[in-house]
Structures are given as C-alpha cells and as structure tokens.
Design an enzyme around this catalytic site. Structure first.
Site, mmCIF file in Angstrom:
data_model
loop_
_atom_site.group_PDB
_atom_site.id
_atom_site.type_symbol
_atom_site.label_atom_id
_atom_site.label_comp_id
_atom_site.label_asym_id
_atom_site.label_seq_id
_atom_site.Cartn_x
_atom_site.Cartn_y
_atom_site.Cartn_z
ATOM 1 N N TYR A 244 -74.681 -4.630 15.437
ATOM 2 C CA TYR A 244 -75.297 -5.584 14.495
ATOM 3 C C TYR A 244 -76.712 -5.896 14.950
ATOM 4 O O TYR A 244 -76.963 -6.068 16.149
ATOM 5 C CB TYR A 244 -74.498 -6.898 14.453
ATOM 6 N N GLU B 240 -79.162 -8.090 12.810
ATOM 7 C CA GLU B 240 -79.852 -8.890 11.779
ATOM 8 C C GLU B 240 -81.204 -9.365 12.299
ATOM 9 O O GLU B 240 -81.324 -9.779 13.454
ATOM 10 C CB GLU B 240 -78.986 -10.080 11.371
ATOM 11 N N ASP C 157 -91.545 3.351 -8.172
ATOM 12 C CA ASP C 157 -90.245 3.820 -7.678
ATOM 13 C C ASP C 157 -90.339 5.344 -7.608
ATOM 14 O O ASP C 157 -90.249 6.029 -8.629
ATOM 15 C CB ASP C 157 -89.154 3.360 -8.649
ATOM 16 N N THR D 171 -85.848 5.969 -2.331
ATOM 17 C CA THR D 171 -84.621 6.278 -1.600
ATOM 18 C C THR D 171 -84.981 7.387 -0.618
ATOM 19 O O THR D 171 -86.025 8.041 -0.747
ATOM 20 C CB THR D 171 -83.494 6.736 -2.552
ATOM 21 N N LYS E 124 -83.096 11.929 -1.530
ATOM 22 C CA LYS E 124 -83.289 12.871 -2.647
ATOM 23 C C LYS E 124 -84.226 13.993 -2.170
ATOM 24 O O LYS E 124 -83.879 14.672 -1.218
ATOM 25 C CB LYS E 124 -83.799 12.117 -3.880
ATOM 26 N N ARG F 179 -78.610 8.757 3.129
ATOM 27 C CA ARG F 179 -78.506 7.859 1.975
ATOM 28 C C ARG F 179 -79.076 6.489 2.351
ATOM 29 O O ARG F 179 -78.593 5.857 3.312
ATOM 30 C CB ARG F 179 -77.023 7.716 1.628
HETATM 31 N N1 DSN Z 1 -78.365 8.004 -9.187
HETATM 32 C C1 DSN Z 1 -79.747 8.392 -9.056
HETATM 33 C C2 DSN Z 1 -80.051 9.637 -9.781
HETATM 34 O O1 DSN Z 1 -79.166 10.483 -9.877
HETATM 35 O O2 DSN Z 1 -81.156 9.829 -10.252
HETATM 36 C C3 DSN Z 1 -80.641 7.284 -9.446
HETATM 37 O O3 DSN Z 1 -80.189 6.112 -8.920
#
Ligand code: DSN
Length: 416
Positions: free
Chosen positions: A53, A55, A199, A225, A228, A234
């Site tokens: 942990y 925080e 984003d 994120t 991707k 993740r």
């Molecule tokens: N779930 C993602 C996507 O597939 O684009 C976006 O949050």
C-alpha cells in the site's frame, strides 16, 4: 510465462489462461485498443509489488516502508515526462475512465459546461454520454463529424463553443480514424476562454513514437491509457501543465482513488523506457503504414470506410453495402480467428448492440512484426469471411490459413 504455481494451486484457472494464450497466438488481433505488452511489463505486474500500500505520493505517503516504491514511482513519473515532453505527470490512475473523471473533478465544478465528441461519432462514454457519470455531472455539449467527410467538423466545434462558452473542451476519441487538429482546438478554446483536455488513449503510442502530432505542447491536460498503442500495462496517466499539477494530484488522490497499484506503475515505467527506444519509433510508423495499407486493401474490396481511410491505427467500416450487420460480421470473423469489434457508425440507424459497422486496427499485428504483405492477406480473409459467413466449410478453411500465418509471428510473452 511460467505458470508452475497456478498449475499446482488452481488448474481450472490455468486451463483458461492457456486457452487464451492459444487464442492470442493462433489468431489475428485487430481490436484497435488492444496490444501485446512485453514479458518485462508482465513480470512487473505479476511481482511482489502488488503486496504494498502506498497512498499519497513519493516522499508524502500515509504508510511506512516506501523506500523502494518511491524510487519506482519517481522513475515512472520522470520517464512519462521525458517521453511526452510534459511539465507534470501523475502515473496513479487505475484506467482511462477514472483518469478522465479525476481531470473533470480537478478542474470543473459539477454542472459546468464542457464540450466533447458524441459517442456514436467516435467519442467515449466519459466524453459526455448522457447516461454516464460525465453526462450526468456536467453539462456536456456534444459535437460530431461532418456527414460528407466523416471528419470532425471544426466549424461546428467553433460555432458550439461560441454559443455555449464551455469551461473545458475535450478532444480525443475511441472510434475515429483521423488525426485530431490539436492547434485548431486550442485556438477555438482560447477564443472562448476554455480549458483544453486531450484524451489520446488510442494514439499515445503513435504520439510517443513521433508518427502523430502531440497535443502536449498546446493543451492544459492530456490523458492516456497505457495499454493501447503505448503497449504498456492496463492503466492510465495524466500529463498537465505545472499550473494544474496540484489540482490534478489532489483529484486523483485523495479525490477519487485510494492506494495506487504500484505493480502496474512499475509496468508503466518499463513500458515508457521501451517507448523511449529507437525501435519504438519504427513500430509507431509501421502501425500507421499497416493501417493505411489495410484500409486501401479493404476499399479495393468494396468496403465503405468512414472518412474513406485513416490517418491513425484505426479503421471504421460501414458494412451496410455488404449486407451484413456489424454483429454478424464480428461473430463470423471470430470463427476464423480474426478478432475485431462491432461498432456504431456516425448517426447509425441501428442499435449499439447490433450496429452497422466494425472497428479494427493494426497495433497488435504490428507488434507481432506483420507488415504490408500480411495486411493484404488480412483484407482478403476479412472479405472472404464476410462473403461466406454462412458457409462453415469455407470458414474452417480460412481459420486454418489464419493459424498457419499467425504461428510464424511470435506474441511477446507467449512461448511458441
Ligand atoms: N474500451 C476502449 C476502446 O476499446 O476503445 C475505450 O475505453
């Protein structure tokens, strides 16, 4: 990966992990938001760091025993800043939706007016979908794409901004094939005194690798994120100008989250180091080249693509002229080992559960080393599968061809 302990303790779970390994190895992954992270990232995510942990932030924690965790989190922060040229980085967000929510929580009051891209035109649920938290907590005004070009209508963005005077303009997408005109967004925001939020979850890897322009120099806040095109674990990060740093950090913790997932933060740090290497630039360029090639190869086979092509890793096809809905196409393609997702097209007359289109992309196949010749074969298999979607014998034949090609391209972390 070595699954010796799971084998001993929980063979039922191992069975499904191994079946998923086989699916990933023998099939073609075209979901544009998916990728294969490296074995090093997976080792960090599966490490003893999950026990801790922490925080707070480095140097200001609420628990003892932070001497190693602080080193790791500081490395993740420094590398994120270097990779994107950002003034400040918060590496704690659990994923994209909490990260976007933290940004709104940091910089807006509930009820404030915000602009974002409509979901069925390629936006995200956190960009103002009326039934989602974003749409309920804030007064989102939604812009869309031009009917003729399929591209974001910057005239409409400007008109809506002048009319509604938003406090923030959100730019970015989950299902839009074209690059975003960051500078134009910034100019419009400046005209009405709005904050800018980007984003770049889908394109962060292409931005980091120099294949697409970055919003970081212009925008107040940028969220991505990490799993991707960026090819990390993740999770998500928030990058911002120094003047917003305190508000962003306080919104992430204690505003929205408790203990950060330091095993994932170590994975993020490793992924950022990988993305700083010259090979990552080659990967980013190839993702884009593969997508352009695949889009052309599909159009040559009569597919109607939204905006007639792509500038990114992502392709959105309207299957109306192929006389098959997106859902049926997804099911048929699953049968041959080609994974993509059904998707709405702008102003789709069909429902999101059974939409008119499919969304596909090239990050994962590029990570495996596939190039233009493989894109030609993939376009052909997609076309044949759709034409023969009720012919089980032909589908089985295609599945074998797909598998024969795939096993020649190793998946990181999966032993052949
Ligand atoms: N779930 C993602 C996507 O597939 O684009 C976006 O949050």
């Amino acid at each position: 990966m070595n699954y010796e302990s799971i084998k001993q303790e929980d063979p039922q779970i191992l069975e499904s992990i191994l079946a998923e390994e086989k699916r990933q190895r023998e099939g073609i992954e075209l979901i544009p938001s998916e990728n294969y992270t490296s074995a090093a990232v997976m080792e960090a995510c599966g490490s003893i760091l999950t026990n801790k942990y922490s925080e707070g932030y480095p140097g200001k924690r609420y628990y003892g025993g932070q001497e190693n965790i602080d080193v790791i989190e500081n490395m993740a922060i420094d590398r994120a800043k270097e990779l994107f040229g950002a003034e400040h980085a918060n590496v704690q967000p659990y994923s994209g939706s909490p990260a976007n929510t933290a940004i709104y929580f940091a910089l807006l009051e509930f009820g404030d007016t915000v602009m974002g891209l409509k979901l069925d035109h390629g936006g995200h649920i956190t960009h103002g979908l009326p039934i989602a938290f974003s749409g309920k907590a804030y007064n989102f005004i939604q812009y869309g794409v031009n009917k003729e070009t399929g591209k974001i209508d910057m005239e409409e963005v400007r008109r809506l901004a002048l009319e509604h005077k938003p406090k923030m303009i959100v730019a970015g997408f989950t299902a839009y094939p074209r690059d975003i005109e960051w500078k134009k967004f910034k100019e419009i925001a400046d005209e009405v005194g709005a904050l800018t939020m980007a984003d770049i979850s889908h394109t962060a890897g292409l931005v980091a690798g120099g294949a697409l322009e970055s919003p970081v120099p212009y925008f107040d806040v940028v969220m991505t994120t990490t799993h991707k095109t960026l090819r990390g674990p993740r999770g998500a990060i928030i990058l911002c100008k120094e003047k917003h740093a305190k508000a962003i950090d306080r919104a992430v913790f204690p505003g929205l989250q408790g203990g950060p997932h330091e095993h994932t933060i170590a994975g993020k740090a490793i992924a950022f180091k990988e993305a700083l290497q010259p090979e990552f630039k080659e990967y980013a360029m190839q993702v884009k080249k593969n997508a352009e090639y695949l889009a052309d190869a599909m159009m040559k086979r009569g597919f109607k693509l939204i905006s007639d092509g792509t500038d990114t890793h992502l392709i959105l096809a309207d299957l109306t002229s192929k006389n098959i809905p997106g859902k049926e196409a997804q099911v048929a393609l699953d049968k041959v080992g080609i994974t993509l997702n059904k998707n709405t097209i702008p102003d789709d007359p069909r429902s999101p559960f059974d939409p008119s289109g499919i969304r596909l992309g090239t990050p994962a196949v590029t990570t495996r080393g596939m190039k233009e010749p493989e894109m030609e074969r993939i376009a052909d298999w997609i076309d044949r599968t759709i034409q023969n979607h009720e012919n089980e014998t032909e589908l089985l034949k295609i599945k074998e061809e797909v598998k024969t090609m795939c096993v020649k391209f190793p998946v990181p972390g999966i032993l052949g």
